[in-house]
Design a protein around this motif. Sequence first.
Motif, PDB file in Angstrom:
ATOM      1  N   HIS A   1      60.115  60.462  24.125  1.00 52.01           N
ATOM      2  CA  HIS A   1      60.063  59.202  24.871  1.00 52.01           C
ATOM      3  C   HIS A   1      58.691  59.003  25.519  1.00 52.01           C
ATOM      4  O   HIS A   1      58.092  57.938  25.391  1.00 52.01           O
ATOM      5  CB  HIS A   1      61.168  59.176  25.933  1.00 52.01           C
ATOM      6  CG  HIS A   1      61.159  57.929  26.753  1.00 52.01           C
ATOM      7  ND1 HIS A   1      61.682  56.743  26.301  1.00 52.01           N
ATOM      8  CD2 HIS A   1      60.667  57.683  27.991  1.00 52.01           C
ATOM      9  CE1 HIS A   1      61.506  55.812  27.225  1.00 52.01           C
ATOM     10  NE2 HIS A   1      60.900  56.356  28.266  1.00 52.01           N
TER      11      HIS A   1
ATOM     12  N   CYS B   1      64.255  58.360  32.141  1.00 54.28           N
ATOM     13  CA  CYS B   1      62.898  57.986  32.519  1.00 54.28           C
ATOM     14  C   CYS B   1      62.965  57.036  33.711  1.00 54.28           C
ATOM     15  O   CYS B   1      63.727  56.079  33.711  1.00 54.28           O
ATOM     16  CB  CYS B   1      62.204  57.308  31.339  1.00 54.28           C
ATOM     17  SG  CYS B   1      60.533  56.766  31.712  1.00 54.28           S
TER      18      CYS B   1
ATOM     19  N   CYS C   1      60.534  53.165  33.229  1.00 48.77           N
ATOM     20  CA  CYS C   1      60.838  51.993  32.413  1.00 48.77           C
ATOM     21  C   CYS C   1      62.333  51.698  32.547  1.00 48.77           C
ATOM     22  O   CYS C   1      63.056  52.434  33.206  1.00 48.77           O
ATOM     23  CB  CYS C   1      60.466  52.239  30.952  1.00 48.77           C
ATOM     24  SG  CYS C   1      61.490  53.466  30.127  1.00 48.77           S
TER      25      CYS C   1
HETATM   26 ZN   LIG Z   1      60.190  55.350  29.950  1.00 50.57          ZN
END
Ligand SMILES: [Zn+2]
Length: 130
Positions: free
Chosen positions: A71, A58, A61
């Motif tokens: 997620h 990802c 984040c």
């Molecule tokens: Zn994330």
Amino acid sequence: MSTRCNLYHCLQNNYELQYYLCKNVTHKTLICKYRISAHDLQIEKGRYSNIQRSNRLCKFCNCDEIEDEFHALLVCPSYKYIREKYIEKFYWLKPSMYKLELLLKSTNIKTLNNLGRYLYLMLQKKNKLL
Ligand SMILES: [Zn+2]
């Protein structure tokens, strides 16, 4: 079976027509795309760029987690406020694949409408962050 289809097979345990009860076409389309893994999460995008599965992380984040449906919908802190508003606490508090499956298989109109709103707002936020 490839790992790509795992979620779909979990969701598709009967072979009846799937009816999506929410009326907003955009939201309905987004839910459908997530159910069949036709979305823009890194877990899918990385397949087309030959990025190793463990590196499809990802970008929104610092969790160092693979950006997959689990997620994005139940864990990513970037969407915490949207999640708290539109996804029932049951799903994201102590999240699990089982709860993700329940959420995506839901036939509850309110849950589906809110899931559609969540996916739409998540996409909007992702586009702003990129
Ligand atoms: Zn994330």
